[in-house]
Motif scaffolding. Structure first.
Motif, short mmCIF file in Angstrom:
data_model
loop_
_atom_site.label_atom_id
_atom_site.label_comp_id
_atom_site.label_asym_id
_atom_site.label_seq_id
_atom_site.Cartn_x
_atom_site.Cartn_y
_atom_site.Cartn_z
N LYS A 28 -19.13 30.15 3.78
CA LYS A 28 -17.92 30.38 2.99
C LYS A 28 -17.29 29.04 2.64
N LEU A 29 -16.38 29.07 1.69
CA LEU A 29 -15.76 27.83 1.22
C LEU A 29 -14.84 27.26 2.29
N GLU A 30 -15.21 26.10 2.83
CA GLU A 30 -14.40 25.43 3.84
C GLU A 30 -14.22 23.98 3.45
N TYR A 31 -13.00 23.49 3.69
CA TYR A 31 -12.67 22.10 3.36
C TYR A 31 -12.55 21.30 4.66
N ILE A 32 -13.07 20.10 4.62
CA ILE A 32 -13.02 19.19 5.78
C ILE A 32 -12.47 17.85 5.31
N SER A 33 -11.59 17.29 6.12
CA SER A 33 -11.00 15.99 5.80
C SER A 33 -11.63 14.90 6.65
N LEU A 34 -11.89 13.77 6.05
CA LEU A 34 -12.36 12.62 6.81
C LEU A 34 -11.18 12.02 7.57
N THR A 35 -11.44 11.53 8.75
CA THR A 35 -10.40 10.90 9.56
C THR A 35 -10.87 9.52 10.02
N VAL A 36 -9.93 8.74 10.46
CA VAL A 36 -10.23 7.39 10.95
C VAL A 36 -11.19 7.48 12.14
N TYR A 58 -21.83 17.08 9.46
CA TYR A 58 -21.51 17.91 8.31
C TYR A 58 -22.11 17.27 7.06
N THR A 59 -22.58 18.09 6.16
CA THR A 59 -22.99 17.63 4.83
C THR A 59 -21.93 18.11 3.85
N LEU A 60 -21.24 17.18 3.23
CA LEU A 60 -20.08 17.47 2.40
C LEU A 60 -20.32 17.06 0.96
N ARG A 61 -19.51 17.60 0.06
CA ARG A 61 -19.47 17.13 -1.33
C ARG A 61 -18.02 17.14 -1.78
N LEU A 109 -22.43 13.81 1.24
CA LEU A 109 -21.91 12.84 2.21
C LEU A 109 -22.18 13.40 3.59
N MET A 110 -22.94 12.68 4.39
CA MET A 110 -23.26 13.13 5.75
C MET A 110 -22.27 12.50 6.71
N LEU A 111 -21.45 13.36 7.31
CA LEU A 111 -20.38 12.92 8.19
C LEU A 111 -20.73 13.26 9.63
N MET A 139 -12.96 17.55 1.25
CA MET A 139 -14.39 17.64 1.01
C MET A 139 -14.88 19.04 1.33
N ILE A 140 -15.81 19.53 0.52
CA ILE A 140 -16.34 20.89 0.70
C ILE A 140 -17.56 20.84 1.61
N ASP A 141 -17.55 21.67 2.65
CA ASP A 141 -18.67 21.75 3.60
C ASP A 141 -19.78 22.58 2.97
N THR A 142 -20.86 21.94 2.60
CA THR A 142 -21.96 22.65 1.95
C THR A 142 -22.84 23.41 2.92
N THR A 143 -22.67 23.17 4.23
CA THR A 143 -23.49 23.88 5.23
C THR A 143 -22.85 25.20 5.64
N SER A 144 -21.61 25.44 5.22
CA SER A 144 -20.91 26.66 5.59
C SER A 144 -21.17 27.75 4.55
#
Length: 420
Positions: free
Chosen positions: A127-135, A60-63, A184-186, A120-125
């Motif tokens: 529509k507006l989607e939020y993604i959380s970083l996890t351990v 994912y590419t996030l901001r 941020l590339m996750l 974090m906002i998924d810039t590759t989607s």
């Protein structure tokens, strides 16, 4: 003359014993070499992540949210995780680790529940989607923005980049300087065998479901009902012959017969776990029949005669007297069958396919652990480390199965001797 013949016999005995020890030692050395190679290459890659992670990884590419939406007054508490680097500004700890395949990677050690990185906002989607970083998530690239004033007092946007090859400490330093994360590339977990483990369990379940009633029923017929004539002898010969057929032939059987049948019922367009289970059931029938029949043969005839003398029918005698006493041998055949299912690959390549699925079902494709190894080492870039780690799992399971078989046999013999 007698002394001469005695010397010749002694010389022959010494020569034969030496050849026996030589060939036995050669086999042991080869076996030890294989085990040492597998463990040396596989142990560094053997981890819970390998077992529990999906095979497919996602990038994912996030901001982050805009600076106005980030509470910059928050100061996050350092969890003090050994070997990690913490950003009190963003509430995240990173460390230098390795991915499932053993390559260097920066991974998340801790993330505060109030950290802006949890939204974090998924810039590759689209529509507006939020993604959380996890351990244990992996971060390969981060680009941050920070602001300064030029000589005229105007705000200037500056950019800093952090790459995974520069290490976790550098990435944390870059994060601490940023006011806004523009990219941020996750990378999510990948390279795991969770799906193949599930597929293997499905294979074991459905193969035994198909094979055990037929195998045990066939053994009961041959030992308890079948007359001793040429037809029975021919039938037993066919069973022995089927047991020696190469597994690749059973794979062709599954491809040409079971795959079309299951596809017509389920609507799938390829091999499935069900077609693979039917193929494996055909392979295991000789083993189950022979092992079960041998366990029925060792039950003394006095048990049968005593039950019949008390008025029980032959069917009652078989199911209430013979089978309960033969149960250890039947369980042995089940354990041997499970070991064969786990270790089989050639037949399943044809009957199921080689597509690794993270969420397999009985009516979809899915690789067993053995086929997963074949996939890993059969490509242009073979991954011997991960393949060896899976091989360790298979070896341990098969070893435990053999121990369990011997234990059941020991308990059965002890029980028989106690009765005697």
């Amino acid at each position: 003359m007698e002394n001469k013949n005695l010397k010749i016999r002694k010389t022959k005995d010494i020569l034969l014993n030496s050849m026996t020890y030589l060939f036995s030692s050669f086999g042991i050395v080869i076996l030890l070499a294989i085990i040492i190679y597998v463990f040396a290459n596989g142990l560094p890659n053997l981890s819970w992540d390998l077992i529990s992670s999906d095979y497919t990884s996602y990038t994912y590419t996030l901001r982050s949210e805009t600076p106005e939406n980030i509470n910059g007054s928050l100061v996050y508490e350092d969890p003090n995780i050994e070997g990690s680097y913490f950003s009190s500004k963003w509430g995240i700890s990173l460390y230098d680790g390795n991915d499932v395949e053993g390559n260097a990677a920066i991974k998340v050690a801790h993330i505060d529940e109030n950290s802006p990185l949890n939204n974090m906002i998924d810039t590759t989607s689209e529509k507006l989607e939020y993604i959380s970083l996890t351990v244990e998530d992996e971060i390969s690239i981060i680009q941050v923005e920070y602001y300064s004033l030029d000589e005229n007092g105007a705000t200037v946007t500056n950019y800093l980049n952090a790459l995974s090859r520069r290490g976790a400490e550098n990435m944390i330093n870059v994060l601490n300087q940023g006011e806004y994360i523009s990219s941020l590339m996750l990378n999510t977990h990948g390279g795991g065998i969770r799906g193949s483990l599930i597929s293997t369990l499905y294979l074991i379940l459905f193969t035994l479901l198909f094979a055990l009633p037929l195998g045990i029923g066939g053994a009961i017929y041959l030992n308890e009902y079948a007359p001793k004539n040429k037809f029975t002898n021919i039938l037993r010969s066919f069973i022995d012959m089927i047991g020696g057929v190469p597994s690749i032939i059973f794979g062709l059987l599954g491809l040409t017969i079971f795959v079309p049948i299951v596809s017509s019922i389920t609507g799938s367009n390829s091999g499935t776990i069900l077609s693979g289970s039917l193929t494996m059931a055909c392979m295991l029938l000789p083993t189950i029949i022979k092992t079960t029949e041998e366990s029925l043969k060792v039950i003394p005839d006095s048990y049968r005669n005593g039950s019949l003398a008390l008025g029980a029918s032959k069917t009652q005698t078989i199911f209430k007297v013979i089978i309960p006493n033969a149960l250890p041998g039947i369980l042995t055949s089940v354990l041997l069958a499970i070991g064969r299912i786990i270790g089989e690959s050639a037949a399943l390549i044809f009957a199921i396919g080689t597509m690794i699925m993270d969420s397999p079902t009985p009516i979809t494709q899915g690789t067993s652990l053995a086929v997963h190894i074949w996939v890993l080492v059969g490509g242009e870039n073979p991954n011997y480390g991960a393949a060896s780690a899976i091989a360790i799992i298979i070896l341990l399971v098969v070893f435990l199965m053999n121990i369990l078989v011997k234990f059941i046999g020991y308990r059965f013999r002890k029980k028989q001797l106690g009765r005697g």
